[in-house]
Design a protein around this motif. Structure first.
Motif, PDB file in Angstrom:
ATOM      1  N   MET B  30      18.570  69.376  18.501  1.00  0.00           N
ATOM      2  CA  MET B  30      17.520  70.401  18.487  1.00  0.00           C
ATOM      3  C   MET B  30      16.977  70.625  19.906  1.00  0.00           C
ATOM      4  N   ILE B  31      16.769  69.496  20.604  1.00  0.00           N
ATOM      5  CA  ILE B  31      16.183  69.605  21.942  1.00  0.00           C
ATOM      6  C   ILE B  31      17.107  70.387  22.874  1.00  0.00           C
ATOM      7  N   VAL B  32      18.420  70.282  22.640  1.00  0.00           N
ATOM      8  CA  VAL B  32      19.340  71.005  23.511  1.00  0.00           C
ATOM      9  C   VAL B  32      19.526  72.441  23.032  1.00  0.00           C
ATOM     10  N   VAL B  33      19.708  72.603  21.712  1.00  0.00           N
ATOM     11  CA  VAL B  33      20.082  73.929  21.206  1.00  0.00           C
ATOM     12  C   VAL B  33      18.910  74.913  21.251  1.00  0.00           C
ATOM     13  N   GLY B  34      17.714  74.418  20.967  1.00  0.00           N
ATOM     14  CA  GLY B  34      16.549  75.310  20.968  1.00  0.00           C
ATOM     15  C   GLY B  34      16.392  76.039  22.299  1.00  0.00           C
ATOM     16  N   PRO B  35      16.196  75.284  23.379  1.00  0.00           N
ATOM     17  CA  PRO B  35      16.078  75.953  24.686  1.00  0.00           C
ATOM     18  C   PRO B  35      17.305  76.774  25.047  1.00  0.00           C
ATOM     19  N   MET B  36      18.488  76.334  24.580  1.00  0.00           N
ATOM     20  CA  MET B  36      19.712  77.093  24.855  1.00  0.00           C
ATOM     21  C   MET B  36      19.594  78.513  24.312  1.00  0.00           C
ATOM     22  N   LEU B  37      19.140  78.611  23.037  1.00  0.00           N
ATOM     23  CA  LEU B  37      19.045  79.944  22.437  1.00  0.00           C
ATOM     24  C   LEU B  37      18.012  80.780  23.178  1.00  0.00           C
ATOM     25  N   GLY B  38      16.918  80.131  23.575  1.00  0.00           N
ATOM     26  CA  GLY B  38      15.930  80.853  24.377  1.00  0.00           C
ATOM     27  C   GLY B  38      16.535  81.339  25.675  1.00  0.00           C
ATOM     28  N   ALA B  39      17.318  80.453  26.296  1.00  0.00           N
ATOM     29  CA  ALA B  39      17.933  80.819  27.577  1.00  0.00           C
ATOM     30  C   ALA B  39      18.899  81.978  27.383  1.00  0.00           C
ATOM     31  N   VAL B  40      19.635  81.955  26.274  1.00  0.00           N
ATOM     32  CA  VAL B  40      20.567  83.058  26.005  1.00  0.00           C
ATOM     33  C   VAL B  40      19.797  84.365  25.906  1.00  0.00           C
ATOM     34  N   ALA B  41      18.686  84.334  25.151  1.00  0.00           N
ATOM     35  CA  ALA B  41      17.913  85.560  24.977  1.00  0.00           C
ATOM     36  C   ALA B  41      17.412  86.057  26.326  1.00  0.00           C
ATOM     37  N   TYR B  42      16.885  85.126  27.124  1.00  0.00           N
ATOM     38  CA  TYR B  42      16.301  85.588  28.376  1.00  0.00           C
ATOM     39  C   TYR B  42      17.346  85.887  29.441  1.00  0.00           C
ATOM     40  N   LEU B  43      18.560  85.341  29.242  1.00  0.00           N
ATOM     41  CA  LEU B  43      19.628  85.712  30.173  1.00  0.00           C
ATOM     42  C   LEU B  43      19.912  87.207  30.047  1.00  0.00           C
ATOM     43  N   THR B  44      19.837  87.737  28.812  1.00  0.00           N
ATOM     44  CA  THR B  44      20.090  89.174  28.664  1.00  0.00           C
ATOM     45  C   THR B  44      19.036  89.964  29.425  1.00  0.00           C
ATOM     46  N   LEU B  68       8.778  91.311  29.701  1.00  0.00           N
ATOM     47  CA  LEU B  68       9.219  89.976  29.312  1.00  0.00           C
ATOM     48  C   LEU B  68       9.470  89.821  27.820  1.00  0.00           C
ATOM     49  N   LEU B  69       8.891  90.696  27.006  1.00  0.00           N
ATOM     50  CA  LEU B  69       9.097  90.546  25.565  1.00  0.00           C
ATOM     51  C   LEU B  69      10.310  91.329  25.080  1.00  0.00           C
ATOM     52  N   GLN B  70      11.019  91.959  26.006  1.00  0.00           N
ATOM     53  CA  GLN B  70      12.165  92.784  25.634  1.00  0.00           C
ATOM     54  C   GLN B  70      13.196  92.045  24.776  1.00  0.00           C
ATOM     55  N   PRO B  71      13.608  90.815  25.147  1.00  0.00           N
ATOM     56  CA  PRO B  71      14.610  90.139  24.308  1.00  0.00           C
ATOM     57  C   PRO B  71      14.128  89.955  22.878  1.00  0.00           C
ATOM     58  N   ILE B  72      12.825  89.699  22.706  1.00  0.00           N
ATOM     59  CA  ILE B  72      12.306  89.514  21.347  1.00  0.00           C
ATOM     60  C   ILE B  72      12.395  90.822  20.581  1.00  0.00           C
ATOM     61  N   ALA B  73      12.031  91.913  21.236  1.00  0.00           N
ATOM     62  CA  ALA B  73      12.138  93.214  20.585  1.00  0.00           C
ATOM     63  C   ALA B  73      13.588  93.502  20.220  1.00  0.00           C
ATOM     64  N   ASP B  74      14.505  93.185  21.127  1.00  0.00           N
ATOM     65  CA  ASP B  74      15.927  93.410  20.842  1.00  0.00           C
ATOM     66  C   ASP B  74      16.369  92.582  19.644  1.00  0.00           C
ATOM     67  N   ALA B  75      15.930  91.316  19.612  1.00  0.00           N
ATOM     68  CA  ALA B  75      16.338  90.435  18.521  1.00  0.00           C
ATOM     69  C   ALA B  75      15.828  90.973  17.193  1.00  0.00           C
ATOM     70  N   VAL B  76      14.564  91.406  17.179  1.00  0.00           N
ATOM     71  CA  VAL B  76      13.995  91.936  15.937  1.00  0.00           C
ATOM     72  C   VAL B  76      14.791  93.153  15.488  1.00  0.00           C
ATOM     73  N   LYS B  77      15.101  94.008  16.440  1.00  0.00           N
ATOM     74  CA  LYS B  77      15.864  95.209  16.103  1.00  0.00           C
ATOM     75  C   LYS B  77      17.232  94.845  15.518  1.00  0.00           C
TER      76      LYS B  77
END
Ligand code: SF4
Ligand code: SF4
Lengths: 165, 342
Positions: B30-44, B68-77
């Motif tokens: 969890m400690i590795v994968v959680g931040p990974m997914l965040g990093a993926v989102a913010y890499l975009t 800065l909230l763009q990746p979240i908006a994209d994910a929701v979409k």
């Protein structure tokens, strides 16, 4: 001859062109940005720019339009629909309904040319984004309000172009 | 590190008993994968910003402060769109495809050492594990293309897997000199072996070949032929929509982060600081800095170069990189033998 060939090989071995290309993009990364933040910032437009229509009033607040229907007649896209207000008197006929369907309008400006009293004039903006299909109809009151709101710009625009008319 | 973990292990052993190793491993994951997914989102987000800047634009800046909230908006979409499954396709395989692209990119993190002793599984064959896991991604592409029930997607899938396999070969060969120099397949040992000199210095050509190969293998521009929106309409993923489509891209970005981490570990000394005096900065930060740099180069390349043609891509892989890396293996071997390095 051989030297040139050798230089070419060295260049491709050390990825010279790739590196210089990347140097250019890196340099551009720090240049000032030229994007225009559209709704807040706008590019300058010519006085002849044909945006969404406005209806103008005289200085004392009286409507200019005399419901002559010339604009409706000339409109090539048949975007204008006018109903005459039956209760208005002969010395000043008024329109009851004045609708422009912005989906049909091709912004040719012929209505503006046709109008004898400069009542309908193309405005300075072309912000035609709607959340609702019905919003595409610009009704009389909306165009009158826009005319009041943009009066300085519209007047300046007419002034600038007056000598060519 | 060990002193810090001691009380946690003691507490866990008391609470969970024999189940503790399982719980502990899950927590690590969890400690590795959680931040990974965040990093993926913010890499975009970072990608769009960096490329925009290089194009003298500003990029996304509307959603939230500086966008800065763009990746979240994209994910929701993406999540609220409909996932379409074409008729006469194989729905199971169709859906497994994106998962197989995304999954391996996360799995491989198990062996990446973030810092001395900070690694989920300290495998002695870490390098082989990474190579094995990351090649599964090609199956995802092929299955996605095949299950779509479209000839074009099928051809796209074949093209893409051919590309991924070709470049995996040269990528594998570039890792061999590293293994030869460090004498180990364990990623932590490889980092330790770079104490005196990062492998990027003696193996610089291999590092360049490695980097270009992984750019091709992760299907990034200028080698983004599998996708090629303009001329091929997204190749193997033409039929994908919404979240399944997003998964392919999450996989691509996760893979980018993964190969950057791997490149840092193999060539740039992983958690080691460039000079010993900078030891006080935690190793994980050094790794992050090196990874960020490599990721930046990914974006930089995308902003700079036009897309390759398919035959050029194959020629580069088989006729340039493969002989070059084989030659460098020979050079490394000779050097080790002559200088008695091992
Ligand atoms: S601009 Fe042309 S198309 Fe539009 S309303 Fe006027 S005359 Fe009709
Ligand atoms: S806008 Fe001008 S042309 Fe059109 S009906 Fe009114 S006065 Fe006549």
């Amino acid at each position: 001859m051989l030297g040139v060939k050798f230089k070419e090989i060295l260049d491709s071995l050390f990825l010279k062109e790739l590196v210089s290309g990347m140097a250019i993009t890196l340099r551009y990364m720090f240049k000032p940005k030229i994007t225009i933040q559209y709704p807040e910032e706008r590019t300058p437009t010519s006085p002849r720019f044909r945006g969404v229509h406005v209806l103008r009033k005289y200085e004392d607040g009286e409507e200019r339009c005399v419901a002559c229907k010339l604009c409706e007649a000339i409109c090539p896209a048949q975007a204008i629909y006018i109903e005459i207000d039956e209760t208005s008197r002969a010395e000043k006929r008024l329109t009851k309904v004045y609708d422009i369907d912005l989906f049909k309008c091709i912004y040719c400006g012929l209505c503006e040319e046709a109008c004898p009293v400069e009542a309908i004039v193309m405005g300075p903006y072309l912000d035609v984004a709607f959340e609702n299909r019905e919003d595409r109809f610009y009704h009389k009151d909306k165009m009158l309000t826009n005319g009041d709101k943009w009066k300085p710009v519209v007047d300046a625009r007419l002034q600038a172009d007056a000598k060519y008319r | 590190m060990t002193e810090f973990l001691q009380p946690i292990h003691a507490f866990g052993n008391d609470t969970f008993g024999v189940l503790w190793p399982v719980v502990w491993n899950l927590a690590c994951i969890m400690i590795v994968v959680g931040p990974m997914l965040g990093a993926v989102a913010y890499l975009t987000y970072v990608e769009r910003r960096v490329i925009a800047f290089m194009h003298v634009r500003v990029g996304p800046n509307r959603v939230g402060p500086i966008g800065l909230l763009q990746p979240i908006a994209d994910a929701v979409k993406l999540m609220f769109k409909e996932t379409l499954i074409p008729i006469h396709s194989r729905p199971m395989i169709f859906l497994i495809g994106p998962i197989l692209t995304m999954g391996p990119a996360l799995l491989a993190w198990a062996v990446i050492p973030f810092q001395p002793e900070m690694v989920i599984a300290d495998l002695n064959i870490g390098v082989l594990y990474v190579l094995a896991i990351s090649s599964i991604g090609a199956y995802g592409v092929l299955m996605g293309g095949w299950a779509s029930n479209t000839r074009y997607s099928l051809l796209g899938g074949i093209r893409s897997s051919a590309q991924m396999i070709s470049y995996e070969v040269s990528m594998g060969f570039t890792i061999i000199p590293v293994v030869m120099l460090s004498g180990s397949l364990n990623l932590s040992t490889i980092v330790e072996a770079q104490k005196n000199m990062w492998f990027v210095i003696p193996l610089f050509p291999m590092f360049v070949v490695y980097f270009i190969s992984v750019v091709a293998e992760t299907n990034r521009a200028p080698f983004d032929l599998p996708e090629a929106e303009s001329e091929l309409v997204s190749g193997f993923m033409t039929e994908y929509s919404a979240l399944t489509y997003g998964m392919f891209f999450l996989g691509e970005y996760a893979n980018m982060i993964l190969v950057s981490a791997l490149g840092s570990v193999l060539f740039l000394g992983g958690w080691l600081p460039p000079i010993a005096a900078l030891d006080f900065i935690p190793g994980i930060l050094w790794l992050a800095i090196k990874m960020s740099f490599l990721l930046f180069v990914f974006l930089w390349i995308r902003a700079t170069f036009p897309r390759y043609r398919y035959d050029q891509l194959m020629r580069l892989g088989w006729k340039v990189f493969l002989p070059l890396s084989l030659f460098w293996i020979f050079v490394t071997g000779s050097a080790i033998h002559l200088l008695n390095l091992l």
